[in-house]
Design a protein around this motif. Structure first.
Motif, PDB file in Angstrom:
ATOM      1  N   ARG A  69       3.503   7.091   5.078  1.00 49.70           N
ATOM      2  CA  ARG A  69       2.928   7.273   6.423  1.00 49.70           C
ATOM      3  C   ARG A  69       2.109   8.543   6.530  1.00 49.70           C
ATOM      4  N   PRO A  70       2.663   9.722   6.235  1.00 51.24           N
ATOM      5  CA  PRO A  70       1.797  10.913   6.245  1.00 51.24           C
ATOM      6  C   PRO A  70       0.677  10.828   5.196  1.00 51.24           C
ATOM      7  N   LEU A  71       0.983  10.283   4.028  1.00 52.42           N
ATOM      8  CA  LEU A  71      -0.051  10.163   2.996  1.00 52.42           C
ATOM      9  C   LEU A  71      -1.154   9.206   3.454  1.00 52.42           C
ATOM     10  N   GLY A  72      -0.752   8.066   3.996  1.00 50.73           N
ATOM     11  CA  GLY A  72      -1.727   7.079   4.463  1.00 50.73           C
ATOM     12  C   GLY A  72      -2.576   7.606   5.610  1.00 50.73           C
ATOM     13  N   HIS A  73      -1.976   8.431   6.448  1.00 52.51           N
ATOM     14  CA  HIS A  73      -2.719   9.065   7.539  1.00 52.51           C
ATOM     15  C   HIS A  73      -3.817   9.956   6.969  1.00 52.51           C
ATOM     16  N   TRP A  74      -3.440  10.753   5.969  1.00 57.99           N
ATOM     17  CA  TRP A  74      -4.426  11.627   5.322  1.00 57.99           C
ATOM     18  C   TRP A  74      -5.532  10.793   4.666  1.00 57.99           C
ATOM     19  N   ILE A  75      -5.142   9.712   3.985  1.00 52.90           N
ATOM     20  CA  ILE A  75      -6.113   8.857   3.286  1.00 52.90           C
ATOM     21  C   ILE A  75      -7.138   8.293   4.277  1.00 52.90           C
TER      22      ILE A  75
END
Ligand code: C2E
Ligand code: CA
Ligand code: CA
Ligand code: CA
Length: 278
Positions: free
Chosen positions: A87-93
């Motif tokens: 979730r945090p990674l996908g948000h950054w992506i």
């Protein structure tokens, strides 16, 4: 036997504990990596057969780890999906893909941007609203974005996920089924959900120019998509022979090393500019 059983139990217990520790460690490393800017995106051009030019690109994540070096998404995405770090990674992506799409626009290269989304990212109430807000804040239209999802998202039948999907599509965001044909493939979801593209997995492409059966299978997938009014992207195209067969079969878009590997934004821009000249 009892003794063996107990030892076996302890053996698995220790192995499971080790695996759990690895997950926790990787989870924390991913969160730290997001905060410290260790991830970056590369872009792979997608060729539009009809126009004979590159009209789309796929964003793919990479991890430049300070000690372990460059790490493939195959080595961290599935863990991130299971621990929730996606979730945090996908948000950054998504945020980075939007920034870069905006940059490509301002350079006169208004490509459609395709972004991979994991099923777990859709399992959050109102995440669609959050993403729509990010897109608007970036100064982009939803029509310029494609989200790549897998068939499992429809198979799970989780209403939160499906509400988010439908909302995004209603706002004009396009949807692609990634790795098409490799999952459970109940296929009926294709008539029930708003799908714009299917991406034929590279395992179907590899023998397409050398084996009659592989070619026939690709033909079936492409013709089925045509009947359903869904456009087809072939992935993993590495040779001219594969390209020619897919062109003949009526495939709409081609992606693969034959044209280019995924490139860092600056190299990607140079590639697109060069391809427009020649
Ligand atoms: P995918 O979405 O199916 O992406 C296609 C993969 O095939 C990419 O691997 C790409 O580099 C590779 N590829 C492209 N053309 C060719 C070719 O001609 N030949 C061969 N052999 N390979 C080709 P990559 O970048 O290592 O990504 C692996 C997977 O990791 C992706 O598969 C996707 O499932 C996941 N992934 C990558 N980036 C993201 C992301 O930002 N978010 C999420 N959720 N998953 C991602
Ligand atoms: Ca993909
Ligand atoms: Ca794929
Ligand atoms: Ca995949």
């Amino acid at each position: 036997a009892k003794q063996i059983g107990r030892n076996t139990y302890h053996f698995y217990d220790a192995a499971m504990q080790k695996e759990a520790d690895r997950f926790v460690h990787l989870h924390n490393e991913i969160l730290k990596g997001v905060q410290q800017g260790q991830f970056f995106l590369v872009y792979q051009p997608i060729y539009d057969v009809q126009s004979g030019s590159f009209t789309k690109c796929e964003a793919l994540v990479r991890w430049q780890h300070p000690e372990r070096g460059l790490i493939s998404p195959l080595d961290f995405i599935s863990v991130a999906e299971r621990t929730g770090a996606i979730r945090p990674l996908g948000h950054w992506i998504l945020q980075q893909a939007l920034v870069d799409a905006k940059r490509f626009n301002s350079l006169g290269l208004p490509l459609q941007m395709s972004v991979n989304r994991s099923s777990q990212e859709f399992n959050v109430h109102h995440v669609a609203d959050e993403w729509l807000q990010m897109i608007a804040a970036a100064g982009l239209d939803c029509e310029q974005l494609i989200f790549e999802i897998t068939e499992s998202l429809f198979m799970d039948r989780i209403s939160v996920q499906q509400n988010n999907i439908i909302k995004l599509h209603q706002q004009g965001l396009q949807l692609a089924i990634d790795d098409f044909g490799t999952g459970y493939s109940a296929l009926n979801y294709l008539s029930r959900y708003p799908v714009n593209f299917i991406k034929i997995d590279k395992s179907f492409i590899v023998d397409v120019a050398t084996e009659d059966k592989a070619r026939a299978l690709a033909a079936v997938l492409i013709n089925m998509a045509k009947v359903l009014d869904v456009q087809v992207v072939a992935e993993g195209v590495e040779t001219k022979a594969q390209l020619d067969v897919l062109h003949q079969l009526g495939c709409d878009f081609i992606q693969g090393y034959y044209f280019s590997k995924p490139l860092r934004a600056d190299d990607f821009i140079a590639f697109i500019r060069q391809s427009a000249i020649t």
